[in-house]
Design an enzyme around this catalytic site. Sequence first.
Site, mmCIF file in Angstrom:
data_model
loop_
_atom_site.group_PDB
_atom_site.id
_atom_site.type_symbol
_atom_site.label_atom_id
_atom_site.label_comp_id
_atom_site.label_asym_id
_atom_site.label_seq_id
_atom_site.Cartn_x
_atom_site.Cartn_y
_atom_site.Cartn_z
ATOM 1 N N GLU A 78 -3.583 -0.235 -9.724
ATOM 2 C CA GLU A 78 -2.452 0.664 -9.964
ATOM 3 C C GLU A 78 -1.243 -0.187 -10.355
ATOM 4 O O GLU A 78 -0.882 -1.119 -9.620
ATOM 5 C CB GLU A 78 -2.143 1.476 -8.692
ATOM 6 N N SER B 145 0.825 -1.212 0.000
ATOM 7 C CA SER B 145 0.000 0.000 0.000
ATOM 8 C C SER B 145 0.850 1.250 0.000
ATOM 9 O O SER B 145 0.388 2.315 -0.385
ATOM 10 C CB SER B 145 -0.838 0.062 1.283
ATOM 11 N N HIS C 248 -1.039 -2.856 -7.357
ATOM 12 C CA HIS C 248 -1.762 -2.444 -6.154
ATOM 13 C C HIS C 248 -3.265 -2.539 -6.382
ATOM 14 O O HIS C 248 -3.847 -1.744 -7.125
ATOM 15 C CB HIS C 248 -1.348 -1.018 -5.757
ATOM 16 N N ASN D 135 -3.796 5.925 -2.373
ATOM 17 C CA ASN D 135 -3.491 6.015 -0.936
ATOM 18 C C ASN D 135 -2.855 7.330 -0.527
ATOM 19 O O ASN D 135 -2.960 7.737 0.631
ATOM 20 C CB ASN D 135 -2.593 4.846 -0.504
#
Length: 311
Positions: free
Chosen positions: A177, A144, A165, A215
């Site tokens: 991602e 993350s 991701h 994130n």
Amino acid sequence: MALFNSLSTRTFSQSARMSAAIQNVTVIGSGLMGAGIAQVAAQTGHKVTMVDIDDAAVEKAQKRIGDSIQRIAKKKFGGESAEANKFISDAIGRLTISTDAVSSVGSADLVVEAIVENLDVKKKLFTQLDQAAPSHTIFASNTSSLSIAKIADATNRKDRFGGLHFFNPVPVMKLLEVVRIPETSQETYEAMCGWGKAMGKVTVACKDTPGFIVNRLLVPYMYEAVRILERGDASVRDIDTSMKLGAGYPMGPFELMDYVGLDTGKFIVDGWHKEYPDMPLFEPSPLIEKLVQEGKLGVKTGEGFYKYNKK
Ligand code: CAA
Ligand code: NAD
């Protein structure tokens, strides 16, 4: 347990194949994310081995996958039917489980790591896998927040290393991602994007920066919500209601933190704070520290900011 194959019952060909199309996938970690990634990969026709060091985690993952795949089949086929049952049994039939990471990568075209958010633990795992996996195998981390380049440092295959991701819940969230480091080859990058599409995801390209795109925005937002609470400016429920009804978010920030796991949130912020101590948005939260210390990690432990039926 009986629904799933165990690694010892299946022999993989050991021959290394140089092929851009990813067919055999090993997912390391069978927690919230690993189970979801393994499930979607199996649903979309890949042969998958899902690995965890913890037997209990594997058991839990099997239950989660079983429940989730039923929901997907119901949606896809409009209820119970022979087609729905075939979809489920075909997917489960493609999924093998193991507790031995090293022996599970022998025929992998792609290894996706989804273990605990800790750089040293991830590096140790990849060092072992680098020696065991065929040369063509692409390695990816679902981290993350950690630097993909720092994780890739543990291997001698930086040209075949990147970030993949996914988002929680993986069977539902459409985004992937795709993160490349300077050494990631064009062939590897294209293979990762191609696999993402084969998984039914929309891919976006990200540089190897803290939190990539989602994130970097989402984690500071969630921690700002905790700071509103810590200052006594509003309650958990009111903050959640505000963001759902006032901003159209599907979950409020506290519901989302419980869903993601307070431990995962804490690992992310602690790592960023260490690296960027002057950034106020990356300040750890005393309340999150306390909840994590008490084992209140959110939905997965039955309590976080809210209480849940234990899963
Ligand atoms: N497996 C399969 N299907 C699922 C599912 C699962 N685990 N969870 C939900 N669904 C399906 C349901 O079957 C339902 O399908 P229908 O619409 O066909 O009925 C649909 O998704 C909606 O589910 P629910 O009605 O149960 O609940 P909901 O409407 O509240 O949606 C949600 C649940 C999709 C999780 C939604 O609340 C949501 O999008 N929340 C935000 C999630 C989010 O932001 N995720 C990102 C977290 S950050 C991250 O992942 C990155 C990181 O590194 C930390
Ligand atoms: P989790 O705690 O639910 O699961 C992690 C699993 O990894 C556990 O079952 C644990 O037993 C296993 N594990 C730990 N060390 C291992 C090892 N050496 N070998 C094999 N298995 C090992 O965590 P999670 O939420 O699934 O997160 C996994 C990764 O995905 C983390 O890097 C996290 O940052 C990232 N991520 C999490 C979310 C989220 O919403 N929770 C979303 C996207 C990415």
